[in-house]
Design an enzyme around this catalytic site. Structure first.
Site, PDB file in Angstrom:
ATOM      1  N   GLY A  64      18.300  27.116  73.226  1.00 33.39           N
ATOM      2  CA  GLY A  64      18.528  27.301  74.660  1.00 33.39           C
ATOM      3  C   GLY A  64      18.379  28.760  75.062  1.00 33.39           C
ATOM      4  O   GLY A  64      18.801  29.665  74.342  1.00 33.39           O
ATOM      5  N   TYR A  82      23.468  34.614  64.858  1.00 33.86           N
ATOM      6  CA  TYR A  82      23.719  33.818  63.657  1.00 33.86           C
ATOM      7  C   TYR A  82      25.237  33.807  63.452  1.00 33.86           C
ATOM      8  O   TYR A  82      25.759  34.268  62.451  1.00 33.86           O
ATOM      9  CB  TYR A  82      22.981  34.402  62.446  1.00 33.86           C
TER      10      TYR A  82
HETATM   11  C1  LIG Z   1      17.616  25.427  64.460  1.00 32.53           C
HETATM   12  C2  LIG Z   1      17.916  26.818  64.985  1.00 32.53           C
HETATM   13  C3  LIG Z   1      16.898  27.759  65.047  1.00 32.53           C
HETATM   14  C4  LIG Z   1      17.128  29.051  65.522  1.00 32.53           C
HETATM   15  N1  LIG Z   1      16.109  29.961  65.554  1.00 32.53           N
HETATM   16  C5  LIG Z   1      16.326  31.221  66.011  1.00 32.53           C
HETATM   17  C6  LIG Z   1      15.288  32.194  66.055  1.00 32.53           C
HETATM   18  O1  LIG Z   1      14.155  31.927  65.684  1.00 32.53           O
HETATM   19  N2  LIG Z   1      15.572  33.424  66.515  1.00 32.53           N
HETATM   20  C7  LIG Z   1      16.820  33.773  66.939  1.00 32.53           C
HETATM   21  O2  LIG Z   1      17.022  34.900  67.388  1.00 32.53           O
HETATM   22  N3  LIG Z   1      17.835  32.875  66.888  1.00 32.53           N
HETATM   23  C8  LIG Z   1      17.617  31.619  66.436  1.00 32.53           C
HETATM   24  N4  LIG Z   1      18.648  30.723  66.397  1.00 32.53           N
HETATM   25  C9  LIG Z   1      19.977  31.155  66.831  1.00 32.53           C
HETATM   26  C10 LIG Z   1      20.099  31.041  68.346  1.00 32.53           C
HETATM   27  O3  LIG Z   1      19.450  32.142  68.950  1.00 32.53           O
HETATM   28  C11 LIG Z   1      21.573  31.081  68.752  1.00 32.53           C
HETATM   29  O4  LIG Z   1      22.257  30.027  68.149  1.00 32.53           O
HETATM   30  C12 LIG Z   1      21.722  31.022  70.277  1.00 32.53           C
HETATM   31  O5  LIG Z   1      22.979  31.516  70.637  1.00 32.53           O
HETATM   32  C13 LIG Z   1      21.527  29.615  70.767  1.00 32.53           C
HETATM   33  O6  LIG Z   1      21.539  29.535  72.163  1.00 32.53           O
HETATM   34  P1  LIG Z   1      21.879  28.119  72.817  1.00 32.53           P
HETATM   35  O7  LIG Z   1      21.876  28.288  74.278  1.00 32.53           O
HETATM   36  O8  LIG Z   1      21.013  27.090  72.213  1.00 32.53           O
HETATM   37  O9  LIG Z   1      23.322  27.881  72.223  1.00 32.53           O
HETATM   38  P2  LIG Z   1      24.741  27.468  72.819  1.00 32.53           P
HETATM   39  O10 LIG Z   1      25.455  26.852  71.668  1.00 32.53           O
HETATM   40  O11 LIG Z   1      24.604  26.668  74.061  1.00 32.53           O
HETATM   41  O12 LIG Z   1      25.387  28.865  73.198  1.00 32.53           O
HETATM   42  C14 LIG Z   1      25.629  29.900  72.262  1.00 32.53           C
HETATM   43  C15 LIG Z   1      26.701  30.845  72.813  1.00 32.53           C
HETATM   44  O13 LIG Z   1      26.290  31.377  74.068  1.00 32.53           O
HETATM   45  C16 LIG Z   1      27.172  30.950  75.114  1.00 32.53           C
HETATM   46  N5  LIG Z   1      26.351  30.586  76.271  1.00 32.53           N
HETATM   47  C17 LIG Z   1      25.463  29.566  76.337  1.00 32.53           C
HETATM   48  N6  LIG Z   1      24.880  29.558  77.539  1.00 32.53           N
HETATM   49  C18 LIG Z   1      25.380  30.580  78.245  1.00 32.53           C
HETATM   50  C19 LIG Z   1      25.156  31.059  79.566  1.00 32.53           C
HETATM   51  N7  LIG Z   1      24.292  30.455  80.394  1.00 32.53           N
HETATM   52  N8  LIG Z   1      25.854  32.137  79.999  1.00 32.53           N
HETATM   53  C20 LIG Z   1      26.751  32.727  79.180  1.00 32.53           C
HETATM   54  N9  LIG Z   1      27.010  32.317  77.916  1.00 32.53           N
HETATM   55  C21 LIG Z   1      26.325  31.243  77.449  1.00 32.53           C
HETATM   56  C22 LIG Z   1      27.927  29.775  74.543  1.00 32.53           C
HETATM   57  O14 LIG Z   1      29.169  29.577  75.175  1.00 32.53           O
HETATM   58  C23 LIG Z   1      28.042  30.162  73.082  1.00 32.53           C
HETATM   59  O15 LIG Z   1      29.075  31.102  72.927  1.00 32.53           O
HETATM   60  C24 LIG Z   1      18.429  29.424  65.939  1.00 32.53           C
HETATM   61  C25 LIG Z   1      19.456  28.477  65.883  1.00 32.53           C
HETATM   62  C26 LIG Z   1      19.220  27.185  65.393  1.00 32.53           C
HETATM   63  C27 LIG Z   1      20.337  26.186  65.316  1.00 32.53           C
HETATM   64  C1  LIG Z   2      20.276  27.614  59.359  1.00 31.85           C
HETATM   65  O1  LIG Z   2      20.248  26.994  58.130  1.00 31.85           O
HETATM   66  C2  LIG Z   2      19.711  25.697  58.113  1.00 31.85           C
HETATM   67  C3  LIG Z   2      19.841  25.148  56.733  1.00 31.85           C
HETATM   68  O2  LIG Z   2      19.085  25.828  55.795  1.00 31.85           O
HETATM   69  C4  LIG Z   2      18.275  25.710  58.590  1.00 31.85           C
HETATM   70  O3  LIG Z   2      17.753  24.421  58.658  1.00 31.85           O
HETATM   71  C5  LIG Z   2      18.255  26.318  59.958  1.00 31.85           C
HETATM   72  O4  LIG Z   2      16.925  26.369  60.404  1.00 31.85           O
HETATM   73  C6  LIG Z   2      18.847  27.681  59.870  1.00 31.85           C
HETATM   74  N1  LIG Z   2      18.690  28.322  61.114  1.00 31.85           N
HETATM   75  C7  LIG Z   2      17.597  29.050  61.355  1.00 31.85           C
HETATM   76  C8  LIG Z   2      17.561  29.711  62.670  1.00 31.85           C
HETATM   77  O5  LIG Z   2      16.722  29.234  60.562  1.00 31.85           O
END
Ligand SMILES: Cc1cc2nc3c(=O)[nH]c(=O)nc-3n(C[C@H](O)[C@H](O)[C@H](O)COP(=O)(O)OP(=O)(O)OC[C@H]3O[C@@H](n4cnc5c(N)ncnc54)[C@H](O)[C@@H]3O)c2cc1C
Ligand SMILES: *[C@@H]1O[C@H](CO)[C@@H](O)[C@H](O)[C@H]1NC(C)=O
Ligand SMILES: *[C@@H]1O[C@H](CO)[C@@H](O)[C@H](O)[C@H]1NC(C)=O
Ligand SMILES: *[C@@H]1O[C@H](CO)[C@@H](O)[C@H](O)[C@H]1NC(C)=O
Ligand SMILES: *[C@@H]1O[C@H](CO)[C@@H](O)[C@H](O)[C@H]1NC(C)=O
Ligand SMILES: *[C@@H]1O[C@H](CO)[C@@H](O)[C@H](O)[C@H]1NC(C)=O
Ligand SMILES: *[C@@H]1O[C@H](CO)[C@@H](O)[C@H](O)[C@H]1NC(C)=O
Ligand SMILES: *[C@@H]1O[C@H](CO)[C@@H](O)[C@H](O)[C@H]1NC(C)=O
Ligand SMILES: *[C@@H]1O[C@H](CO)[C@@H](O)[C@H](O)[C@H]1NC(C)=O
Length: 549
Positions: free
Chosen positions: A179, A476
């Site tokens: 997101g 992270y």
């Molecule tokens: C599968 C996966 C892949 C990822 N790949 C990357 C990557 O390539 N590069 C990278 O940098 N990171 C990556 N991340 C990490 C990601 O950037 C963070 O988890 C990020 O915070 C996710 O944002 P979200 O809106 O999806 O999360 P949410 O869980 O919705 O929010 C995360 C935090 O931000 C707060 N928040 C959400 N929306 C708002 C808003 N509108 N205003 C104020 N606060 C808010 C929430 O309350 C929470 O504290 C990855 C994570 C996952 C699970």
């Molecule tokens: C966090 O770890 C899991 C498990 O290895 C992986 O699938 C996921 O993609 C990881 N997150 C990112 C942003 O790479």
């Protein structure tokens, strides 16, 4: 307060026990919240269609749909009293005002990718402000800017940019379902990091709602708050509704290669060399390194596999000139190289091959698993003996499916000052490590052993990574490095332990901004920035805030 049957990981259980005897919450009937919402949004029938409680049949599907970490997708995980799904800013404003008035905590969720589930879990009665419907994106290709709402995903943003232009892109993350709201709030990096920095480095305006329900833009919020929301972490200051970003130029042809090497193919030497080279290459080239262990089918013994996945902003011929002169050991050949458009490279790095671009619009395209991830920053190359120690630990039992992702810094990252935005990991960083362990079978029953494996791996790594503080990446999120002690009660000293790891000296400025914009600490979670005032108001701050309403 009802005791919930808690089987989440120990932090939550620990917090809950501590908090229970100290915090009393004003009783509020369901009607109070709904009534307040309709008063503040001016249309009762419209707002009620946007609010889910457990009696609504779709409550659980709305709640579960964006939860990424299966560890937190369990019946016993705490559930919100309400999920509000705003369609416009007035609904966001009403949700904040009414959560406050009714003594409900609010968690904002955009993409739901928070590693520790902080956007949808809380120990106390709470509301989820689910931003998914606020997903508008408008791209101004001539202006090279876009406005994007927080509930959009980065995959949707990339898709809308590519619709308008083949030579514009945006430097955000790899996984399309992430997101915008949480991602931009914590920095946000991907394959364009060495060329253009982070997503947050490229934000030029924003619209947000503060704890009083005021709608502010860059001009009316002032430069301190505008600084804080670009990397200071989500959920601490406000709800960001939308962001204006600067788009960046990308060539019409980029080149991608993915080279795999095992220990038998000299992976240890190549990984060692990568540490010396990857962060010093021209900023047009990004070689990310993924390290996994596997059981070799050749003779049934364990080995490591290093994957060198590369994006080059240009054609294959000039890429080969760079790799053959600067990293000949990798032996990149013409056959390894695939020329494509930038948007195709986005799909490639997201793990797709051959799917139509529309897969970027699919909000459930990535596979959900159980996981625990941690991060580190490396400033000195790790010696080969240190690498061999890592491999040994990867061959242990009980580790789940472990993986490390090493992302090279340098380039633009080293040029931006540490205090330009709250994200402080800049010059001097060779690369960032993401430690992960994931699993799909055994569920939460096997979580303790896998989580304990990664914690012990992290302890082993201490000797090789940044120290005082041991730096970490806020996106992270990792509650192991510390958290606010008791619900609603946060002391600066305690918070600065994890705060300095994420933000170094920028932590103090974040505390000042928090104190100015949200002195009552309405926006609270286990790793939210504390206001100075919470030092004075310890113990009863939230109780008095709620009971005075
Ligand atoms: C599968 C996966 C892949 C990822 N790949 C990357 C990557 O390539 N590069 C990278 O940098 N990171 C990556 N991340 C990490 C990601 O950037 C963070 O988890 C990020 O915070 C996710 O944002 P979200 O809106 O999806 O999360 P949410 O869980 O919705 O929010 C995360 C935090 O931000 C707060 N928040 C959400 N929306 C708002 C808003 N509108 N205003 C104020 N606060 C808010 C929430 O309350 C929470 O504290 C990855 C994570 C996952 C699970
Ligand atoms: C966090 O770890 C899991 C498990 O290895 C992986 O699938 C996921 O993609 C990881 N997150 C990112 C942003 O790479
Ligand atoms: C209130 O919302 C309903 C449902 O969305 C809509 O049909 C109606 O026109 C709205 N009324 C006013 C006064 O805006
Ligand atoms: C949930 O149920 C209530 C009561 O039946 C109803 O008024 C409301 O519109 C429902 N919410 C949604 C999102 O359907
Ligand atoms: C397993 O096979 C690989 C590849 O042939 C070889 O290099 C390695 O030495 C073998 N390991 C053992 C323990 O036999
Ligand atoms: C590994 O390195 C050795 C010595 O440097 C070299 O002789 C050998 O060809 C390399 N093997 C591979 C598969 O590159
Ligand atoms: C690897 O696989 C072989 C054959 O399937 C098995 O006998 C062996 O125990 C496995 N080794 C490890 C370390 O898992
Ligand atoms: C480089 O790769 C090519 C093609 O895969 C291979 O034929 C050659 O032997 C490799 N050279 C070295 C030094 O490993
Ligand atoms: C979205 O991705 C999921 C998971 O890969 C898949 O099951 C689903 O069919 C996809 N939806 C669409 C509309 O393509």
């Amino acid at each position: 307060m009802k005791m919930v049957n808690f089987t989440l990981h120990h932090h939550f259980a620990f917090l809950f026990l501590l908090a229970a005897p100290m915090v009393a919450f004003a009783a509020s009937t369901p009607d109070d919240f709904l009534q307040c919402l309709s008063i503040h949004s001016g249309n009762t029938s419209a707002i009620s269609k946007l609010v889910y409680t457990p009696i609504n049949s779709s409550y659980y599907s709305v709640l579960d749909i964006t939860i990424q970490n299966l560890r937190f997708l369990t019946p016993s995980a705490p559930k919100p009293n309400y999920i509000v799904t705003p369609l416009d800013v007035s609904h966001v404003q009403a949700s904040i005002i009414c959560s406050r008035q009714c003594g409900l905590q609010m968690r904002t969720r955009s993409g739901g990718h928070d590693y520790e589930g902080l956007s949808y879990l809380s120990e106390v009665p709470f509301v989820i402000l689910e931003m998914a419907n606020l997903q508008a994106i408008s791209v101004e290709a001539e202006d090279k800017t876009a406005w994007v709402q927080s509930g959009a995903t980065i995959g949707e943003l990339y898709y809308r940019i590519a619709e308008k232009s083949k030579t514009l892109g945006f430097p955000a993350g790899l996984c399309p379902t992430v997101g915008v709201g949480g991602h931009f709030s914590g920095g946000g990096y991907g394959t364009l990091l060495r060329k253009y920095g982070l997503a947050a480095d490229n934000v030029i305006d924003a619209q947000l709602v503060d704890a009083q329900g005021r709608l502010l833009d860059r001009e009316s919020m002032g430069e301190d708050l505008f600084w804080a929301i670009r990397g200071g972490g989500g959920g601490s200051f406000c709800v960001v509704v939308s962001w204006k970003v600067k788009l960046v130029p990308v060539p019409s042809t980029v080149t991608v290669f993915k080279i795999l090497r095992t220990l038998e193919q000299n992976a240890t030497k190549l990984v060692h060399q990568w540490q010396l080279v990857a962060n010093k290459l021209p900023d047009d080239i990004f070689i990310t390194l993924m390290l996994q262990s596997y059981n070799s089918s050749l003779n049934g013994t364990m080995t490591m596999q290093a994957t060198f996945h590369t994006l080059y902003l240009g054609g294959a011929d000039s890429l080969l000139e760079v790799t053959s002169s600067r990293f000949p050991e990798l032996n990149v050949t013409r056959q390894d190289c695939n020329e494509m458009s930038w948007i195709e490279s986005v799909l490639n790095f997201a793990g797709f091959s051959g799917e139509p671009l529309e897969v970027l619009l699919n909000r459930s395209s990535n596979t959900k698993i159980f996981f625990k991830n941690k991060s580190d920053y490396v400033k000195e190359p790790i010696p080969e003996s240190g690498l061999e120690g890592m491999w040994e630990r990867f061959f242990e039992e009980d580790q789940g499916v472990p993986m490390m992702i090493w992302d090279p810094y340098g380039g633009k990252m080293a040029e931006i000052s540490e205090s330009a935005i709250p994200f402080p990991h800049r010059a001097g960083v060779l690369y960032m490590i993401q430690h992960t362990t994931g699993w799909t079978t055994g569920g939460n029953l096997v979580a303790p052993k896998h989580v304990s494996w990664i914690r012990s791996f992290y302890r082993y790594m201490a000797q090789y990574v940044s120290k005082s503080p041991r730096e970490a990446y806020i996106n992270y999120r990792d509650l192991d490095i510390g958290m606010n002690n008791v619900i609603g009660d946060t002391s600066y000293k305690q918070a600065s332990v994890w705060g300095k790891k994420y933000f170094k000296n920028n932590f103090d400025r974040l505390v000042q901004v928090k104190t100015a914009i949200d002195p009552d600490n309405f926006f609270w979670h286990e790793q939210s920035i504390p206001p100075f005032s919470s030092l004075k108001k310890r113990k009863n701050s939230r109780v008095s805030m709620y009971s005075s309403q």
